[in-house]
Design a protein around this motif. Sequence first.
Motif, PDB file in Angstrom:
ATOM      1  N   PHE A 315       0.826  -1.212   0.000  1.00 44.44           N
ATOM      2  CA  PHE A 315       0.000   0.000   0.000  1.00 44.44           C
ATOM      3  C   PHE A 315       0.863   1.266   0.000  1.00 44.44           C
ATOM      4  N   PHE A 316       1.809   1.344   0.930  1.00 41.81           N
ATOM      5  CA  PHE A 316       2.639   2.549   1.026  1.00 41.81           C
ATOM      6  C   PHE A 316       3.627   2.658  -0.135  1.00 41.81           C
ATOM      7  N   ALA A 317       4.107   1.515  -0.651  1.00 37.25           N
ATOM      8  CA  ALA A 317       5.029   1.542  -1.788  1.00 37.25           C
ATOM      9  C   ALA A 317       4.337   2.069  -3.042  1.00 37.25           C
ATOM     10  N   VAL A 318       3.113   1.642  -3.267  1.00 34.65           N
ATOM     11  CA  VAL A 318       2.370   2.109  -4.436  1.00 34.65           C
ATOM     12  C   VAL A 318       2.093   3.615  -4.333  1.00 34.65           C
ATOM     13  N   LEU A 319       1.760   4.081  -3.148  1.00 30.35           N
ATOM     14  CA  LEU A 319       1.475   5.500  -2.957  1.00 30.35           C
ATOM     15  C   LEU A 319       2.736   6.372  -2.976  1.00 30.35           C
ATOM     16  N   TYR A 406       7.478   1.763 -13.132  1.00 23.14           N
ATOM     17  CA  TYR A 406       7.802   0.334 -13.195  1.00 23.14           C
ATOM     18  C   TYR A 406       7.911  -0.243 -11.780  1.00 23.14           C
ATOM     19  N   VAL A 407       8.628   0.457 -10.883  1.00 20.66           N
ATOM     20  CA  VAL A 407       8.754   0.012  -9.496  1.00 20.66           C
ATOM     21  C   VAL A 407       7.382  -0.026  -8.829  1.00 20.66           C
ATOM     22  N   THR A 408       6.587   1.005  -9.076  1.00 20.12           N
ATOM     23  CA  THR A 408       5.249   1.074  -8.493  1.00 20.12           C
ATOM     24  C   THR A 408       4.384  -0.105  -8.928  1.00 20.12           C
ATOM     25  N   ALA A 409       4.438  -0.424 -10.216  1.00 25.12           N
ATOM     26  CA  ALA A 409       3.624  -1.522 -10.747  1.00 25.12           C
ATOM     27  C   ALA A 409       4.011  -2.862 -10.122  1.00 25.12           C
ATOM     28  N   MET A 410       5.298  -3.104  -9.938  1.00 26.67           N
ATOM     29  CA  MET A 410       5.733  -4.373  -9.355  1.00 26.67           C
ATOM     30  C   MET A 410       5.362  -4.468  -7.879  1.00 26.67           C
ATOM     31  N   CYS A 411       5.362  -3.338  -7.175  1.00 26.70           N
ATOM     32  CA  CYS A 411       4.931  -3.346  -5.776  1.00 26.70           C
ATOM     33  C   CYS A 411       3.424  -3.596  -5.685  1.00 26.70           C
ATOM     34  N   ALA A 412       2.690  -3.096  -6.675  1.00 24.85           N
ATOM     35  CA  ALA A 412       1.252  -3.382  -6.729  1.00 24.85           C
ATOM     36  C   ALA A 412       1.016  -4.877  -6.924  1.00 24.85           C
TER      37      ALA A 412
END
Length: 434
Positions: A315-319, A406-412
């Motif tokens: 949650f926090f990584a995506v945000l 890209y980082v956000t998508a993988m954390c999602a």
Amino acid sequence: MTDQTAIAAPDAADVRRRIFAIVGASSGNLVEWFDFYVYSFCALYFAPAFFPSGNTTTQLLNTAGVFAAGFLMRPVGGWFFGRLADRHGRRTAMMISVFMMCGGSLVIAVLPTYAQIGALAPALLLVARLFQGLSVGGEYGTSATYMSEVALRGRRGFFASFQYVTLIGGQLCALLVLVVLQQALSNEELKAWGWRVPFVVGALAALVSLYLRKSLDETITEETRRRREAGTLRGLWQHRGAFLTVVGFTAGGSLIFYTFTTYMQKYLVNTAGMHAKTASNVMTGALFAYMIMQPLFGAMSDRIGRRKSMLLFAFFAVLGTVPLLHALASVTSPVAAFVLVTIALAIVSFYTSISGLIKAEMFPPEVRAIGVGLSYAVGNAIFGGSAEYVALWLKQAGSESMFYWYVTAMCALAGVVSLRMRDPSVEGYLRHEP
């Protein structure tokens, strides 16, 4: 010490033995990761010695390519050492892995440059990194398995978090050695020969760790090691759901971990325009704070469960990933840079503090080391190991902000996987072993 005694009500002497075992296993883990990360932190100085042509980004891209290649050996190491640990014991596997890391560091320390032997120099550098990649691929699974098995029941999150305390400690020690060299030597001396010193230190420290690991108690029983499926891919296939789950959340976890640790020093220099010494100081402080966070977040997982910790991480990584990286791209104050990186690493701590434990809790003892090591290595090799290369490639292509997404998508993706899985701290194998 066996799987059964690992969860029995401990007396004071047993607690002391377990703490000593955690320290012994952690010392080797620290040395392994010190040796592995020295390469990344010293790349700013030795890149011209092995890849002499092109601009700074091109040289870093070449060294990042060799760094990524080391990760490609991790699945092989995860399989080989996992099988070794499940069939011949955790201690044996951990001793061999740290010995191999010692050899790889020693080779890099004495390696001739491009000016001395031409194209053979980067080729030999690649071979040494592949050797180290094989070693560290085996280290993660076996040490995570060992530390989870030796930890006290009900406090496994806290005790197992020390795997990342020492993993980060290895990074921190590598960075501290570099900071000391930056203060003692000129930039020219660092590029000429100073970068070799940390690799010599790492090779010597590995020998000390090898001695300490000789005294560790074994945590897997002889009966378990003799099972036909022990350490085999056939046995692991019976738990393919757990394997794919681990690969899924390792992809995002490893990618964001390497983004805000090993790559961040280069990012502050190459993108934000910060001086190399200033960037090293910022990352030293941030990594120290990150190291201290691990037991706190590990203890939290003992209270709220592993699944909730993973969901909070996602949650926090995506945000936070995109705004944090955008802010760091234009940061000018070292204090501001430290605060931003520390916030990012606090988010990552939800994952890293329980990274090894949550994997170990999903596999039975006869395939635990190979299950943890191989699944982690596959996700880590593809996504974690390529983090620097992808970031630098997108920067060179003029689309650096694409890396943030890209980082956000993988954390999602890690969040989706975590949402679908059952909590291993409640229903996992370590929880229910007699």
